[in-house]
Enzyme design. Structure first.
Site, PDB file in Angstrom:
ATOM      1  N   CYS A 163       9.105  17.564  56.385  1.00 46.30           N
ATOM      2  CA  CYS A 163       9.166  17.178  57.800  1.00 46.30           C
ATOM      3  C   CYS A 163       9.792  18.344  58.567  1.00 46.30           C
ATOM      4  O   CYS A 163      10.269  19.311  57.966  1.00 46.30           O
ATOM      5  CB  CYS A 163      10.045  15.942  57.941  1.00 46.30           C
ATOM      6  SG  CYS A 163      11.707  16.260  57.326  1.00 46.30           S
TER       7      CYS A 163
ATOM      8  N   HIS B  51      21.431  16.350  56.431  1.00 51.10           N
ATOM      9  CA  HIS B  51      21.799  14.940  56.547  1.00 51.10           C
ATOM     10  C   HIS B  51      22.882  14.677  57.570  1.00 51.10           C
ATOM     11  O   HIS B  51      23.112  13.540  57.956  1.00 51.10           O
ATOM     12  CB  HIS B  51      22.275  14.430  55.174  1.00 51.10           C
ATOM     13  CG  HIS B  51      21.380  14.860  54.058  1.00 51.10           C
ATOM     14  ND1 HIS B  51      21.611  16.004  53.314  1.00 51.10           N
ATOM     15  CD2 HIS B  51      20.233  14.337  53.609  1.00 51.10           C
ATOM     16  CE1 HIS B  51      20.643  16.145  52.431  1.00 51.10           C
ATOM     17  NE2 HIS B  51      19.791  15.158  52.591  1.00 51.10           N
TER      18      HIS B  51
ATOM     19  N   HIS C 184      25.250   7.247  51.117  1.00 47.11           N
ATOM     20  CA  HIS C 184      24.283   8.316  51.410  1.00 47.11           C
ATOM     21  C   HIS C 184      24.939   9.295  52.398  1.00 47.11           C
ATOM     22  O   HIS C 184      25.626   8.879  53.336  1.00 47.11           O
ATOM     23  CB  HIS C 184      23.001   7.721  52.008  1.00 47.11           C
ATOM     24  CG  HIS C 184      21.906   8.741  52.161  1.00 47.11           C
ATOM     25  ND1 HIS C 184      21.866   9.614  53.226  1.00 47.11           N
ATOM     26  CD2 HIS C 184      20.848   9.062  51.372  1.00 47.11           C
ATOM     27  CE1 HIS C 184      20.805  10.410  53.081  1.00 47.11           C
ATOM     28  NE2 HIS C 184      20.184  10.088  51.961  1.00 47.11           N
TER      29      HIS C 184
ATOM     30  N   GLU D  33      23.911  10.946  54.881  1.00 46.97           N
ATOM     31  CA  GLU D  33      23.633  10.735  56.310  1.00 46.97           C
ATOM     32  C   GLU D  33      24.514   9.609  56.878  1.00 46.97           C
ATOM     33  O   GLU D  33      25.020   9.708  57.998  1.00 46.97           O
ATOM     34  CB  GLU D  33      22.149  10.398  56.527  1.00 46.97           C
ATOM     35  CG  GLU D  33      21.848  10.194  58.013  1.00 46.97           C
ATOM     36  CD  GLU D  33      20.430   9.732  58.300  1.00 46.97           C
ATOM     37  OE1 GLU D  33      19.510  10.081  57.538  1.00 46.97           O
ATOM     38  OE2 GLU D  33      20.254   9.012  59.301  1.00 46.97           O
TER      39      GLU D  33
ATOM     40  N   THR E  72      18.000   7.248  59.364  1.00 48.86           N
ATOM     41  CA  THR E  72      16.657   7.672  59.807  1.00 48.86           C
ATOM     42  C   THR E  72      15.577   7.481  58.747  1.00 48.86           C
ATOM     43  O   THR E  72      14.394   7.592  59.048  1.00 48.86           O
ATOM     44  CB  THR E  72      16.676   9.164  60.177  1.00 48.86           C
ATOM     45  OG1 THR E  72      17.131   9.903  59.039  1.00 48.86           O
ATOM     46  CG2 THR E  72      17.550   9.438  61.372  1.00 48.86           C
TER      47      THR E  72
ATOM     48  N   CYS F 239      13.002   7.903  61.706  1.00 41.24           N
ATOM     49  CA  CYS F 239      12.355   9.050  62.344  1.00 41.24           C
ATOM     50  C   CYS F 239      10.830   9.006  62.168  1.00 41.24           C
ATOM     51  O   CYS F 239      10.304   8.258  61.340  1.00 41.24           O
ATOM     52  CB  CYS F 239      12.920  10.348  61.773  1.00 41.24           C
ATOM     53  SG  CYS F 239      12.317  10.683  60.124  1.00 41.24           S
TER      54      CYS F 239
ATOM     55  N   SER G  69      16.682  11.126  47.049  1.00 42.82           N
ATOM     56  CA  SER G  69      16.034  11.240  48.355  1.00 42.82           C
ATOM     57  C   SER G  69      15.697   9.843  48.866  1.00 42.82           C
ATOM     58  O   SER G  69      14.841   9.155  48.315  1.00 42.82           O
ATOM     59  CB  SER G  69      14.764  12.089  48.221  1.00 42.82           C
ATOM     60  OG  SER G  69      13.880  11.827  49.282  1.00 42.82           O
TER      61      SER G  69
ATOM     62  N   ASN H 282      14.203   8.740  51.656  1.00 47.99           N
ATOM     63  CA  ASN H 282      12.853   8.478  52.183  1.00 47.99           C
ATOM     64  C   ASN H 282      11.823   8.427  51.056  1.00 47.99           C
ATOM     65  O   ASN H 282      10.851   7.684  51.135  1.00 47.99           O
ATOM     66  CB  ASN H 282      12.495   9.474  53.289  1.00 47.99           C
ATOM     67  CG  ASN H 282      12.045  10.806  52.761  1.00 47.99           C
ATOM     68  OD1 ASN H 282      10.866  11.003  52.479  1.00 47.99           O
ATOM     69  ND2 ASN H 282      12.972  11.731  52.587  1.00 47.99           N
TER      70      ASN H 282
HETATM   71  S1  SF4 Z   1      15.562  12.622  60.069  1.00 44.84           S
HETATM   72 FE1  SF4 Z   1      13.398  12.594  59.540  1.00 44.84          FE
HETATM   73  S2  SF4 Z   1      12.650  14.552  60.387  1.00 44.84           S
HETATM   74 FE2  SF4 Z   1      14.866  14.714  60.200  1.00 44.84          FE
HETATM   75  S3  SF4 Z   1      15.251  15.601  58.170  1.00 44.84           S
HETATM   76 FE3  SF4 Z   1      15.378  13.385  57.951  1.00 44.84          FE
HETATM   77  S4  SF4 Z   1      13.317  12.789  57.309  1.00 44.84           S
HETATM   78 FE4  SF4 Z   1      13.147  14.828  58.195  1.00 44.84          FE
END
Ligand code: SF4
Length: 317
Positions: free
Chosen positions: A18, A80, A130, A132, A171, A201, A229, A231
């Site tokens: 991304c 993150h 996590h 983030e 996100t 996101c 990871s 996502n």
């Molecule tokens: S928020 Fe979305 S666009 Fe940004 S690094 Fe994470 S996965 Fe990628």
């Protein structure tokens, strides 16, 4: 020569890198060019071993905490995001630092601060531990952000004032699971404010939609990505929920369980936002070595998002 069995390989698009990951990797590469090795990176810059090892070979040193970095070398904060205390400490130590936090994560930080300034307590939907989530919760003083991971968690939280609440999200969550948690929050706290839907996101949303589009017509789904990871792991869950029982995460081709692939006629392939395309090609090649493969691209969206690297890296000298 033995004839290979036919196999249709549905390649999901969008998949893989991304804009936030692309920018974070570029930041480390440009920092190495600008300041030379070693450049320190707090936490894996993105959650992919292949990417991290490539940067390590070029002179990046990965650490978990700032106190593992010397004062006189530049340090980069991962995509993150980091708690506020981290850049504050780097400033205090007069270190050179570059923040590679994805702008879409920073946007959530700003939202949290805005609500806090308006006197609202926050509920964050995300996964405990996590980076983030640690970074976003670390934007506000302790106790100002309550974390919920599931619909069940919503009944367990005890906000200071149920009428003065806002929510934010990680996100990289599952779009469908998050919608259910938001609905539960709104049912219990009718006055809660938040973004129009959530803070997931564009890249996470698009990769999940592409998996949903192929899951019903494949015998197996392989998601290329790392176990840490978020996502990527959500893509596996989305694949299963959308009807593909054999949905598996593989870091790269050598992790494919070929016994499980026996007799399949179709396979879906996608990659998490931190997995580079070279690993996708490696997986396709591994299938080509064993099957008579027809690749079909299933494109559900086109992406043209790009984020600039911080100015300090664009300036000469
Ligand atoms: S928020 Fe979305 S666009 Fe940004 S690094 Fe994470 S996965 Fe990628």
């Amino acid at each position: 020569m033995e004839q290979k069995a036919p196999l249709t390989l549905y390649l999901a698009a969008p998949r893989g890198f991304c804009a936030g990951v692309d920018r974070a990797v570029k930041i480390v590469e440009m920092a190495l060019q600008k300041w030379g090795a070693p450049v320190y990176v707090r936490h894996e810059i993105v959650h992919n071993k292949f990417v991290v090892e490539g940067l390590r070979d070029k002179g990046a040193v990965f650490v978990e905490e700032l106190d593992e970095c010397p004062d006189d070398r530049p340090v980069i904060f991962s995509a993150h995001g980091v708690p506020k205390s981290v850049p504050a400490e780097a400033r205090r130590r007069e270190m050179i630092f570059v923040d590679a936090t994805c702008p879409l994560v920073s946007k959530v930080h700003v939202e949290a601060e805005r609500h806090h300034a308006a006197g609202l307590q926050m509920v964050m939907i995300g996964h405990a531990g996590h980076p983030e989530v640690l970074g976003t919760m670390g934007q506000l003083p302790e106790g100002e952000v309550l974390l919920v991971e599931t619909v069940e968690d919503v009944t367990g939280i005890a906000p200071r004032d149920p009428a003065r609440l806002a929510f934010i999200t990680q996100t990289t969550l599952s779009v469908d699971d998050t919608a259910a948690i938001v609905a539960a929050l709104q049912a219990r706290f009718p006055a809660i404010v938040g973004p129009a839907k959530e803070d997931i996101c564009y890249a996470t949303t698009n990769r999940q939609a592409a998996v949903k589009a192929i899951a019903g017509r494949i015998d197996a789904l392989l998601v290329i990505g790392a176990p840490n990871s978020s996502n990527s792991r959500r893509l596996v869950e989305v694949g299963r929920a959308a009807g593909c029982d054999y949905s598996q995460l593989v870091m790269r081709a050598d992790q494919i369980d070929w016994r499980a692939m026996q007799g399949i006629r179709s396979v879906g392939v996608t990659a998490g936002a931190s997995a580079p395309e070279v690993l996708v090609n490696e997986v396709i090649d591994a299938f080509r070595a064993r099957y008579d493969v027809t690749v079909e691209l299933v494109e559900t969206a086109r992406e043209n998002v790009e984020f600039k690297v911080p100015r300090v890296l664009r300036e000469p000298g």
